[in-house]
Design an enzyme around this catalytic site. Structure first.
Site, PDB file in Angstrom:
ATOM      1  N   GLU A 197     -11.336   0.852  -3.557  1.00 49.33           N
ATOM      2  CA  GLU A 197     -11.633   0.514  -2.169  1.00 49.33           C
ATOM      3  C   GLU A 197     -12.252   1.698  -1.433  1.00 49.33           C
ATOM      4  O   GLU A 197     -11.729   2.814  -1.485  1.00 49.33           O
ATOM      5  CB  GLU A 197     -10.317   0.084  -1.481  1.00 49.33           C
ATOM      6  CG  GLU A 197     -10.496  -0.425  -0.071  1.00 49.33           C
ATOM      7  CD  GLU A 197      -9.172  -0.855   0.559  1.00 49.33           C
ATOM      8  OE1 GLU A 197      -8.120  -0.815  -0.119  1.00 49.33           O
ATOM      9  OE2 GLU A 197      -9.187  -1.204   1.749  1.00 49.33           O
ATOM     10  N   LYS A 227     -10.202  -7.211   7.503  1.00 47.16           N
ATOM     11  CA  LYS A 227      -9.219  -6.906   8.550  1.00 47.16           C
ATOM     12  C   LYS A 227      -9.785  -7.458   9.845  1.00 47.16           C
ATOM     13  O   LYS A 227     -10.875  -7.034  10.280  1.00 47.16           O
ATOM     14  CB  LYS A 227      -9.046  -5.397   8.703  1.00 47.16           C
ATOM     15  CG  LYS A 227      -8.315  -4.698   7.583  1.00 47.16           C
ATOM     16  CD  LYS A 227      -8.279  -3.198   7.841  1.00 47.16           C
ATOM     17  CE  LYS A 227      -7.580  -2.471   6.712  1.00 47.16           C
ATOM     18  NZ  LYS A 227      -7.900  -1.027   6.734  1.00 47.16           N
ATOM     19  N   ASP A 279      -7.326   3.160  -3.082  1.00 44.18           N
ATOM     20  CA  ASP A 279      -8.035   3.171  -1.800  1.00 44.18           C
ATOM     21  C   ASP A 279      -8.331   4.613  -1.407  1.00 44.18           C
ATOM     22  O   ASP A 279      -7.417   5.413  -1.216  1.00 44.18           O
ATOM     23  CB  ASP A 279      -7.155   2.510  -0.723  1.00 44.18           C
ATOM     24  CG  ASP A 279      -7.844   2.440   0.634  1.00 44.18           C
ATOM     25  OD1 ASP A 279      -9.022   2.841   0.737  1.00 44.18           O
ATOM     26  OD2 ASP A 279      -7.202   1.972   1.594  1.00 44.18           O
ATOM     27  N   ASP A 331     -14.077  -1.649   2.813  1.00 46.91           N
ATOM     28  CA  ASP A 331     -13.174  -1.865   3.951  1.00 46.91           C
ATOM     29  C   ASP A 331     -13.892  -1.357   5.200  1.00 46.91           C
ATOM     30  O   ASP A 331     -14.545  -2.130   5.919  1.00 46.91           O
ATOM     31  CB  ASP A 331     -11.853  -1.120   3.684  1.00 46.91           C
ATOM     32  CG  ASP A 331     -10.913  -1.067   4.876  1.00 46.91           C
ATOM     33  OD1 ASP A 331     -11.141  -1.791   5.863  1.00 46.91           O
ATOM     34  OD2 ASP A 331      -9.930  -0.296   4.849  1.00 46.91           O
ATOM     35  N   GLY A 377      -4.297  -4.508   5.804  1.00 47.80           N
ATOM     36  CA  GLY A 377      -3.228  -4.315   6.787  1.00 47.80           C
ATOM     37  C   GLY A 377      -3.419  -3.008   7.508  1.00 47.80           C
ATOM     38  O   GLY A 377      -4.090  -2.099   7.008  1.00 47.80           O
ATOM     39  N   LYS A 430      -3.113   5.115  -2.342  1.00 48.68           N
ATOM     40  CA  LYS A 430      -4.118   5.909  -1.648  1.00 48.68           C
ATOM     41  C   LYS A 430      -4.528   7.064  -2.549  1.00 48.68           C
ATOM     42  O   LYS A 430      -3.664   7.682  -3.200  1.00 48.68           O
ATOM     43  CB  LYS A 430      -3.507   6.461  -0.353  1.00 48.68           C
ATOM     44  CG  LYS A 430      -3.127   5.376   0.641  1.00 48.68           C
ATOM     45  CD  LYS A 430      -4.373   4.770   1.216  1.00 48.68           C
ATOM     46  CE  LYS A 430      -4.067   3.823   2.359  1.00 48.68           C
ATOM     47  NZ  LYS A 430      -5.297   3.293   2.960  1.00 48.68           N
ATOM     48  N   SER A 485       0.859  -1.186   0.000  1.00 45.80           N
ATOM     49  CA  SER A 485       0.000   0.000   0.000  1.00 45.80           C
ATOM     50  C   SER A 485       0.892   1.232   0.000  1.00 45.80           C
ATOM     51  O   SER A 485       1.754   1.375   0.867  1.00 45.80           O
ATOM     52  CB  SER A 485      -0.888  -0.033   1.249  1.00 45.80           C
ATOM     53  OG  SER A 485      -1.586   1.180   1.375  1.00 45.80           O
ATOM     54  N   LYS A 511      -1.203  -0.920  -4.399  1.00 44.90           N
ATOM     55  CA  LYS A 511      -2.414  -0.150  -4.051  1.00 44.90           C
ATOM     56  C   LYS A 511      -1.961   1.258  -3.744  1.00 44.90           C
ATOM     57  O   LYS A 511      -0.996   1.451  -2.999  1.00 44.90           O
ATOM     58  CB  LYS A 511      -3.091  -0.808  -2.847  1.00 44.90           C
ATOM     59  CG  LYS A 511      -3.805   0.130  -1.860  1.00 44.90           C
ATOM     60  CD  LYS A 511      -4.628  -0.665  -0.856  1.00 44.90           C
ATOM     61  CE  LYS A 511      -4.836   0.108   0.438  1.00 44.90           C
ATOM     62  NZ  LYS A 511      -5.635  -0.646   1.423  1.00 44.90           N
TER      63      LYS A 511
END
Ligand code: NPG
Length: 369
Positions: free
Chosen positions: A214, A263, A189, A239, A291, A163, A135, A161
């Site tokens: 996400e 998660k 995400d 998520d 994570g 952000k 990430s 991934k």
């Protein structure tokens, strides 16, 4: 078992580089570790709550308070405790899933160590290594992003991934596709940073062949996620919204998500995480393991969870050195794009006492009444 004592340890570990999301920048990870003791046996559980209530309403000092005043005494006062009954024993307390998850993990780790069983065997994991995704936080510039992602690809990470947040959305994705081609598995995400009024942004993202988007919208916007999912071709993954198996069932039934990030901390524990996995498999929904900047304790347990057969997408299970120069357990390593599933007894290797002590900033203990 009868629990004899619970120790709460706060560790403070500097990150190798700042980690920026739509809700803030982290430069240090302050994490709570729960140490459960029964007779001569011990177990460790890591709490995923962050120092501040920015990702979730739970936060570190709140977790310590609810464990110290409510959850801890409920477990220490129980005649017998097993990992499978922690959830029911703590059910009277509303919410506080991250706190409950850490306690359940500590009890489960103790139980598995005592029995000499690995977490992977307990879960019924079907693989001995899992693909490792990374990430990547929001970077100061597009050039920085391309350089950082290139570095992770060189290290072998099999999925990237990034952000995103309003204003850092289409351009970074386009830049990565231009730099690395259409073939690299790429996902974004948003951590709830957009609204349905931003649908045009997501329509533009459709052209880049992302694995998924996400959590684009607010945590409690299940219905609006379903609406968005109908407007775009990129799969929507949830998520923050998925706080339990019940929430997962609703999201699937409403068409709000075709992929789930699991998660364990967010959903109240690894046992609930496995129930969500089973539910998703039964409904043909793909899952992957998220994570939360875990130390080796949580990171190792996540690797075992991700080895269940329904985890068909690479998770945010990177090597320890993606975040920490020195971990508190033997480091989790990436090899050939994969992380090994721990095979020893318990959920993770034990922390190394000197390394743990070096980063511990607070400790409190409570014992059986
Ligand atoms: O690899 O551990 C990791 C981090 C993965 O991006 C990651 N986590 O929203 O999923 C997330 C995000 C996060 C990090 C959330 C920290 C909350 C706190």
């Amino acid at each position: 078992m009868r629990l004899d004592g619970l120790e709460l340890r706060v560790v403070r570990m500097p990150l190798v580089a700042p980690f920026t999301t739509s809700f803030g920048t982290e430069t240090v990870r302050e994490a709570l570790l729960v140490h459960a003791v029964s007779g001569d046996d011990e177990g460790w559980g890591e709490c995923v709550a962050m120092a501040g209530p920015l990702y979730s309403s739970e936060y570190l000092d709140g977790v310590i308070d609810v464990i110290t005043r409510f959850l801890g005494p409920m477990l220490l006062g129980a005649a017998t405790v097993t990992a499978e009954t922690v959830g029911a024993l703590l059910e009277p307390v509303v919410g506080h899933r991250m706190a409950k998850a850490a306690l359940e993990a500590a009890v489960l780790d103790l139980q598995l160590r005592r029995a000499g069983v690995s977490f992977a065997a307990y879960l019924g994991a079907t693989r001995d290594r899992v693909p490792s995704g990374v990430s990547v936080g929001i970077q100061p510039s597009i050039d920085d992003l391309v350089e950082v992602v290139g570095g992770y690809l060189d290290r072998g990470y099999v999925r990237i991934k990034i952000k995103i947040r309003p204003g850092w959305d289409v351009a970074p994705v386009r830049a990565l596709r231009e730099a690395f081609g259409p073939g690299i598995p790429l996902q974004v995400d948003a951590n709830s940073a957009f609204t349905l009024a931003d649908a045009a942004v997501f329509r533009q993202l459709d052209e880049f062949g992302l694995l998924l988007i996400e959590q684009p919208l607010y945590e409690d916007d299940i219905r609006l996620h379903a609406e968005l999912a109908r407007m775009i071709s990129t799969p929507v993954c949830l998520d923050e919204s998925i706080v339990s198996a019940r929430a997962a069932a609703d999201a699937i039934a409403l068409g709000a998500a075709s992929v789930l990030n699991i998660k364990a901390g967010r959903v109240g524990g690894y046992l609930e995480a496995r129930r969500i996995h089973d539910l998703a498999v039964a409904n043909g929904v793909a899952v992957w393991c998220g994570g939360m900047l875990e130390t080796g304790i949580g990171r190792s347990a996540n690797a075992a969870l991700a080895a269940l057969p329904g985890f068909t997408l690479p998770g945010d299970i990177s090597a320890s050195d993606r975040f920490y120069e020195t971990d508190i357990t033997p480091p989790v390593l990436i090899e050939d794009g994969h992380v090994a599933v721990p095979q020893g007894p318990g959920m993770s290797p034990l922390p190394i006492p000197e390394l743990l002590d070096a980063v511990t900033v607070r400790t409190s203990r409570s014992t059986r009444p």
